[in-house]
Design a protein around this motif. Structure first.
Motif, PDB file in Angstrom:
ATOM      1  N   HIS A 199     -12.877   4.170   0.212  1.00 20.96           N
ATOM      2  CA  HIS A 199     -11.738   5.083   0.171  1.00 20.96           C
ATOM      3  C   HIS A 199     -11.744   5.991  -1.052  1.00 20.96           C
ATOM      4  O   HIS A 199     -11.461   7.188  -0.947  1.00 20.96           O
ATOM      5  CB  HIS A 199     -10.426   4.291   0.200  1.00 20.96           C
ATOM      6  N   LEU A 209      -0.354   3.613  -2.970  1.00 15.41           N
ATOM      7  CA  LEU A 209      -1.022   4.870  -2.616  1.00 15.41           C
ATOM      8  C   LEU A 209      -0.027   6.010  -2.432  1.00 15.41           C
ATOM      9  O   LEU A 209      -0.332   6.996  -1.757  1.00 15.41           O
ATOM     10  CB  LEU A 209      -1.826   4.680  -1.329  1.00 15.41           C
ATOM     11  N   ARG A 244      -4.005   9.068   1.548  1.00 12.65           N
ATOM     12  CA  ARG A 244      -3.239   7.928   2.025  1.00 12.65           C
ATOM     13  C   ARG A 244      -3.234   7.825   3.545  1.00 12.65           C
ATOM     14  O   ARG A 244      -3.379   6.728   4.096  1.00 12.65           O
ATOM     15  CB  ARG A 244      -1.801   8.021   1.504  1.00 12.65           C
ATOM     16  N   GLU A 245      -3.079   8.913   4.237  1.00 16.31           N
ATOM     17  CA  GLU A 245      -3.024   8.869   5.697  1.00 16.31           C
ATOM     18  C   GLU A 245      -4.356   8.414   6.292  1.00 16.31           C
ATOM     19  O   GLU A 245      -4.386   7.650   7.259  1.00 16.31           O
ATOM     20  CB  GLU A 245      -2.627  10.237   6.246  1.00 16.31           C
ATOM     21  N   ASP A 265      -1.556   9.226  -3.466  1.00 20.65           N
ATOM     22  CA  ASP A 265      -2.960   9.390  -3.097  1.00 20.65           C
ATOM     23  C   ASP A 265      -3.076  10.418  -1.978  1.00 20.65           C
ATOM     24  O   ASP A 265      -2.482  10.244  -0.909  1.00 20.65           O
ATOM     25  CB  ASP A 265      -3.530   8.041  -2.632  1.00 20.65           C
ATOM     26  N   GLY A 311       0.796  -1.217   0.000  1.00 20.65           N
ATOM     27  CA  GLY A 311       0.000   0.000   0.000  1.00 20.65           C
ATOM     28  C   GLY A 311       0.828   1.267   0.000  1.00 20.65           C
ATOM     29  O   GLY A 311       0.408   2.289  -0.551  1.00 20.65           O
TER      30      GLY A 311
END
Length: 576
Positions: free
Chosen positions: A144, A95, A101-102, A98, A91
């Motif tokens: 998500h 990500l 992401r967090e 992205d 990931g």
């Protein structure tokens, strides 16, 4: 040494949630993300090194929670921790750009805590709490991307999660009242009311993809980010299976009568998953239906243990082997989707080889972990009475043919075209390569599977494992030569039964002119709403019942699912 082993259980469970405690501090959050994969390492080490029988009591947690490791927990903890760790590492690369992401990894850590905690929990309250944490936190993984499809899948998923949690709570409450104990495992010498057994069966059946409660899987898996899909299918779906093993042990009075029914549902899921999967165009949807099919085969082993409790240990061994094999293979296949998309022309060969290994294993080809798992499954079903063994011999062989076709369909959709630029980043291909290696070694190196792995190498077993795969490959090749067939017939919507129910309810409620048939269907819709609402009123005897009744009348999906669950519960009780 014993005290150190006990403390390691606590670290295995709480390492992820300790890291997510840094999330409110923005200055630490970005750096903490890179530690996410390592939080699964304590659990993996516990699975590999901690002696069976080690326990840890945490008095301050809820009503006092006990963690411990047994033989069943060791198998589940091993592949679950491995998938969470490799999925987290994957990931980080998947990500990398992205903006959310967090947020994704915050939900990721909470779901991981729940998944690891329920495996090690040795009391009902602890198991239920961690199961709920995993289930609700996974909602953040499903939605998500915030696309329309993701939000739709999230709504269906969370509705089923809530229904499942209510069923489990009611079933557990009855169990505790009968046994006067919060400990696990559930005693087999105490008669549990059938209503409690049915509630637990259905509650965990939602997570395990039991037909017809499977509808969330083909909706959620394709829309979730690839690392989340791998863990949803490889690890979290097995939580329902573990719940059956913990709370519905072979030998419990009342389960013998349901063994044949559960096996029939498992076989139906095995073939339904193949047929529906072959009609998909999204490779992740194909894998989702493959999970339904494979979980159906595992359900057959669970049902065999119920039907012949004197051979329950043999059936449990088959369940463990199949769960380990499927978890690793399905995780590798999902992670392969992201790698295949990004590989360039030079890397097509090795990525293609890495795709074939877990695909063959899932189909049960000779010299793979799938063949070992199927030897254990046939041993479990060979103890059944009457004509079951002979019939299952052919049905399981046909299921292998179907799985081979399904894997051929997946490979055709995902096979690398070399459209990417160069090689995927190590953050993508390295976790995937480790998982492929684990699939290749699989059950051949797992100590408890030594006898089954040796048996799978016998000439008769090699032939029994080989001919269904060869037959499936030949059929797939013939169909591939006539590629227009897929374009014409691969049209089943993801969600299948739920989509059908949704369309029926929409048709019933559709506005139209005052023709008699329109009035009739409106009357039918009203009657269906009147039929569904009393169930909610009976279950929730509070001032909110009126609100629930009004919501159900406007909630086609939820009302239809509740009706379906109620009908299934009635059928189970009638069968008992």
């Amino acid at each position: 040494m014993n005290e150190l082993s006990s403390l390691s259980l606590g670290l295995a469970v709480f390492a992820p949630v300790l890291l997510v405690a840094l999330w409110p501090v923005r200055a630490y959050r970005s750096a903490a993300v890179h530690w996410v994969p390592w939080t699964a390492l304590p659990a993996l080490l516990v699975a590999l090194t901690t002696p069976v029988g080690t326990t840890l009591d945490v008095e301050w947690l809820v009503l006092g929670t006990r963690f411990g490791l047994d033989d069943t927990g060791r198998v589940f903890l091993f592949f679950t921790a491995l998938l969470w760790g490799l999925g987290g590492a994957y990931g980080l690369g998947y990500l990398a750009d992205d903006p959310g992401r967090e947020r994704f990894f915050g939900f990721f850590l909470l779901a991981m805590t729940g998944n690891l905690g329920l495996i090690l929990a040795l009391d009902i309250v602890g198991f239920y709490g961690f199961f709920a944490l995993m289930s609700f936190a996974s909602y953040g993984l499903v939605i998500h991307t915030r696309t329309a499809d993701a939000l739709r899948a999230g709504r269906v998923y969370i509705q089923l999660v809530v229904l499942g949690e209510v069923m489990l709570f009611a079933g557990f409450a009855i169990m505790v009242g009968v046994t006067s104990s919060l400990g696990l495992p559930i005693a087999t010498d105490v008669s549990i009311p059938r209503i409690a057994l049915a509630l637990v069966l259905l509650g965990f059946g939602i997570k395990a993809g039991l037909l017809p409660l499977h509808v969330w899987l083909p909706l959620a898996h394709p829309v979730a980010p690839t690392p989340a899909s791998a863990i949803l299918s490889g690890a979290m779906i097995k939580a329902g299976l573990l719940g059956w093993m913990r709370f519905l042990p072979s030998g419990q009075e009342g389960l013998v009568e349901w063994g044949g029914l559960l096996m029939s549902l498992g076989l139906a899921a095995a073939f339904f998953g193949v047929i529906a999967g072959l009609m998909q165009r999204n490779p992740k949807a194909v894998l989702a239906y493959s999970s339904i099919s494979q979980m159906g085969l595992i359900t057959v082993a669970v049902g065999a243990g119920w039907l012949t409790p004197e051979y329950g240990t043999v059936a449990q061994t088959a369940v463990l082997f199949y769960a380990l094999h499927h978890g690793l293979a399905k995780g590798a296949l999902f992670l392969a989707v992201g790698v295949a998309e990004k590989v360039g022309a030079r890397g097509r060969g090795w990525v293609g080889a890495g795709l074939v290994v877990p695909a063959l294993a899932l189909a049960g080809a000779p010299l793979t972990g799938g063949a070992v798992a199927k030897v254990a499954l046939k041993d479990a079903t060979g103890t059944l009475p009457a004509s079951w063994p002979e019939a299952l011999g052919w049905l399981l062989a046909l299921a292998s043919v179907g799985t081979t076709l399904l894997m051929a369909r997946f490979l055709a959709l995902v096979w690398p075209q070399g459209a990417g630029k160069g090689q995927p980043s190590p953050a993508l291909w390295l976790p995937w390569a480790v998982l492929v290696a684990a699939v290749a070694a699989g059950l051949f190196v797992w100590p408890a599977a030594g006898e089954a792995s040796r048996a799978s190498l016998a000439p008769a077993k090699l032939w029994a494992a080989g001919w269904p795969v060869a037959a499936g490959a030949l059929i797939a090749f013939a169909v591939w030569r006539r590629g227009r067939i897929w374009a014409k017939y691969a049209t089943l919507p993801e969600g299948d039964l739920l989509i059908l129910l949704d369309r029926i309810m929409a048709w019933l409620r559709a506005p139209g002119p005052g023709h008699s048939w329109v009035k009739q269907r409106a009357a039918v819709a009203t009657k269906m709403g009147d039929f569904i609402a009393p169930f909610a009123k009976g279950l929730v005897a509070t001032p909110l019942s009126g609100l629930i009744e009004r919501r159900l009348r406007r909630w086609p999906v939820g009302g239809a699912v509740l009706l379906l669950l109620t009908m299934t519960l009635v059928a189970l009780l009638a069968a008992g």
